[in-house]
Scaffold this motif. Structure first.
Motif, PDB file in Angstrom:
ATOM      1  N   ARG A 104      -4.772   1.172 -16.761  1.00 53.11           N
ATOM      2  CA  ARG A 104      -5.961   1.694 -16.076  1.00 53.11           C
ATOM      3  C   ARG A 104      -5.640   2.852 -15.143  1.00 53.11           C
ATOM      4  NH1 ARG A 104      -8.327  -4.281 -14.708  1.00 53.11           N
ATOM      5  NH2 ARG A 104      -8.966  -4.761 -16.828  1.00 53.11           N
ATOM      6  N   GLN A 105      -4.330   3.177 -14.995  1.00 49.54           N
ATOM      7  CA  GLN A 105      -3.877   4.272 -14.131  1.00 49.54           C
ATOM      8  C   GLN A 105      -4.388   4.105 -12.703  1.00 49.54           C
ATOM      9  OE1 GLN A 105      -1.763   7.176 -15.382  1.00 49.54           O
ATOM     10  NE2 GLN A 105      -1.368   5.285 -16.492  1.00 49.54           N
ATOM     11  N   GLU A 106      -4.165   2.925 -12.118  1.00 50.80           N
ATOM     12  CA  GLU A 106      -4.633   2.601 -10.774  1.00 50.80           C
ATOM     13  C   GLU A 106      -3.546   2.884  -9.727  1.00 50.80           C
ATOM     14  OE1 GLU A 106      -7.736  -0.980 -11.211  1.00 50.80           O
ATOM     15  OE2 GLU A 106      -5.690  -1.512 -11.862  1.00 50.80           O
ATOM     16  N   VAL A 107      -3.559   4.074  -9.188  1.00 48.88           N
ATOM     17  CA  VAL A 107      -2.584   4.472  -8.179  1.00 48.88           C
ATOM     18  C   VAL A 107      -2.712   3.598  -6.940  1.00 48.88           C
ATOM     19  CG1 VAL A 107      -1.871   6.347  -6.640  1.00 48.88           C
ATOM     20  CG2 VAL A 107      -2.494   6.855  -8.995  1.00 48.88           C
ATOM     21  N   GLY A 108      -3.926   3.300  -6.533  1.00 47.20           N
ATOM     22  CA  GLY A 108      -4.185   2.535  -5.319  1.00 47.20           C
ATOM     23  C   GLY A 108      -3.519   1.171  -5.299  1.00 47.20           C
ATOM     24  N   ARG A 109      -3.529   0.476  -6.419  1.00 45.92           N
ATOM     25  CA  ARG A 109      -2.906  -0.855  -6.463  1.00 45.92           C
ATOM     26  C   ARG A 109      -1.396  -0.758  -6.342  1.00 45.92           C
ATOM     27  NH1 ARG A 109      -4.981  -4.876 -10.747  1.00 45.92           N
ATOM     28  NH2 ARG A 109      -3.412  -6.192  -9.761  1.00 45.92           N
ATOM     29  N   LEU A 110      -0.808   0.297  -6.905  1.00 43.72           N
ATOM     30  CA  LEU A 110       0.644   0.452  -6.813  1.00 43.72           C
ATOM     31  C   LEU A 110       1.081   0.819  -5.405  1.00 43.72           C
ATOM     32  CD1 LEU A 110       2.028   2.220 -10.010  1.00 43.72           C
ATOM     33  CD2 LEU A 110       2.641  -0.002  -9.098  1.00 43.72           C
ATOM     34  N   THR A 111       0.275   1.610  -4.701  1.00 40.65           N
ATOM     35  CA  THR A 111       0.671   2.026  -3.357  1.00 40.65           C
ATOM     36  C   THR A 111       0.612   0.869  -2.358  1.00 40.65           C
ATOM     37  OG1 THR A 111      -1.569   2.815  -2.882  1.00 40.65           O
ATOM     38  CG2 THR A 111       0.036   4.448  -3.650  1.00 40.65           C
ATOM     39  N   LYS A 112       0.007  -0.244  -2.738  1.00 40.29           N
ATOM     40  CA  LYS A 112      -0.012  -1.432  -1.870  1.00 40.29           C
ATOM     41  C   LYS A 112       1.333  -2.159  -1.892  1.00 40.29           C
ATOM     42  CE  LYS A 112      -4.958  -2.142  -2.208  1.00 40.29           C
ATOM     43  NZ  LYS A 112      -6.044  -2.927  -2.758  1.00 40.29           N
ATOM     44  N   VAL A 113       2.177  -1.850  -2.886  1.00 38.99           N
ATOM     45  CA  VAL A 113       3.505  -2.455  -2.964  1.00 38.99           C
ATOM     46  C   VAL A 113       4.398  -1.766  -1.935  1.00 38.99           C
ATOM     47  CG1 VAL A 113       5.536  -2.780  -4.438  1.00 38.99           C
ATOM     48  CG2 VAL A 113       3.239  -3.023  -5.413  1.00 38.99           C
ATOM     49  N   PRO A 114       5.091  -2.540  -1.086  1.00 42.95           N
ATOM     50  CA  PRO A 114       5.970  -1.931  -0.073  1.00 42.95           C
ATOM     51  C   PRO A 114       7.011  -1.006  -0.704  1.00 42.95           C
ATOM     52  CG  PRO A 114       5.735  -4.281   0.324  1.00 42.95           C
ATOM     53  CD  PRO A 114       5.081  -3.990  -0.996  1.00 42.95           C
ATOM     54  N   GLY A 115       7.148   0.192  -0.125  1.00 49.23           N
ATOM     55  CA  GLY A 115       8.144   1.144  -0.605  1.00 49.23           C
ATOM     56  C   GLY A 115       7.617   2.138  -1.623  1.00 49.23           C
ATOM     57  N   ILE A 116       6.346   2.015  -2.001  1.00 46.40           N
ATOM     58  CA  ILE A 116       5.779   2.929  -2.999  1.00 46.40           C
ATOM     59  C   ILE A 116       4.684   3.773  -2.361  1.00 46.40           C
ATOM     60  CG2 ILE A 116       4.511   3.130  -5.161  1.00 46.40           C
ATOM     61  CD1 ILE A 116       5.973   0.809  -6.218  1.00 46.40           C
ATOM     62  N   THR A 118       2.261   7.491  -2.766  1.00 43.95           N
ATOM     63  CA  THR A 118       1.385   8.048  -3.805  1.00 43.95           C
ATOM     64  C   THR A 118       2.178   8.770  -4.895  1.00 43.95           C
ATOM     65  OG1 THR A 118      -0.334   8.320  -2.134  1.00 43.95           O
ATOM     66  CG2 THR A 118      -0.636   9.501  -4.202  1.00 43.95           C
ATOM     67  N   LYS A 119       3.149   9.598  -4.507  1.00 42.81           N
ATOM     68  CA  LYS A 119       3.916  10.351  -5.508  1.00 42.81           C
ATOM     69  C   LYS A 119       4.710   9.418  -6.417  1.00 42.81           C
ATOM     70  CE  LYS A 119       4.405  14.800  -3.248  1.00 42.81           C
ATOM     71  NZ  LYS A 119       5.326  15.838  -2.803  1.00 42.81           N
ATOM     72  N   THR A 120       5.347   8.409  -5.818  1.00 44.94           N
ATOM     73  CA  THR A 120       6.114   7.454  -6.625  1.00 44.94           C
ATOM     74  C   THR A 120       5.183   6.681  -7.549  1.00 44.94           C
ATOM     75  OG1 THR A 120       7.726   7.233  -4.841  1.00 44.94           O
ATOM     76  CG2 THR A 120       7.744   5.522  -6.527  1.00 44.94           C
ATOM     77  N   ALA A 121       4.029   6.280  -7.044  1.00 43.81           N
ATOM     78  CA  ALA A 121       3.057   5.541  -7.857  1.00 43.81           C
ATOM     79  C   ALA A 121       2.610   6.381  -9.045  1.00 43.81           C
ATOM     80  CB  ALA A 121       1.851   5.142  -7.004  1.00 43.81           C
TER      81      ALA A 121
END
Length: 191
Positions: A104-116, A118-121
């Motif tokens: 689904r290409q959900e950047v927002g959910r990945l950025t909730k992971v500690p250490g990630i 926007t660019k990394t996501a």
């Protein structure tokens, strides 16, 4: 290479565990999804492993399922993602959730992971696209693909992100691409 360990769980100290295999204690780092499903100390345990040799040491990572180990290995292939960050991703999201986030290409959910950030996501989503599809049931992948196609079609027709997202929310989850586009256009023409 050590592919699998089977023995007695001796110690649990998040995110590390120690497994006694015939008198030899192996220390493994595990994602929290695996950690929460471990048996009590003194009980038998089997973990799939990933073994890494670096200049500063030898490291062993353990996983409860092949899907977790596969996702971990896919994450390690991405530039800038090390074992610690890969474990963090798998601790914050189940493999199924990660596959859905990528589909689904959900950047927002990945950025909730500690250490990630926007660019990394964004890099993770780009690099993992299509690589975790085997983890999801094919119906979910097809539905996500269809929804992605509908959204792209609406954007190509000149609707902005907000309008397209609002129309997408009103569509049935099982819409085919052509039906979804048709229904979305009807919804947008009424607004």
């Amino acid at each position: 290479m050590i592919s699998r360990l089977s023995g007695i769980l001796v110690e649990k100290n998040p995110p590390q565990v120690v497994v006694d295999v015939h008198g030899v204690g192996y220390e493994l780092d595990v994602p929290m999804s695996t950690f929460y499903n471990l048996p009590e100390n003194g009980e038998k345990l089997a973990l799939l492993t990933h073994f890494v040799v670096r200049e500063d040491g030898h490291f062993l990572y353990g996983f409860a399922s092949e899907a977790e180990r596969f996702a971990f290995r896919q994450l390690l292939k991405i530039t800038g993602v090390g074992a610690r960050l890969a474990l963090s991703v798998l601790s914050g999201l189940s493999v199924g959730d990660l596959a859905q986030v990528v589909a689904r290409q959900e950047v927002g959910r990945l950025t909730k992971v500690p250490g990630i950030g926007t660019k990394t996501a964004e890099r993770l989503l780009l690099e993992l696209k299509g690589k975790l599809a085997d983890v999801l049931p094919s119906a979910v992948v097809a539905a996500d693909s269809s929804r992605s196609d509908i959204l792209n079609a609406l954007l190509a027709l000149g609707y902005n992100d907000r309008e397209a997202a609002a129309a997408m929310k009103q569509l049935p989850a099982d819409s085919t691409t052509s039906d979804g586009i048709r229904q979305a256009l009807k919804l947008l023409s009424r607004a």
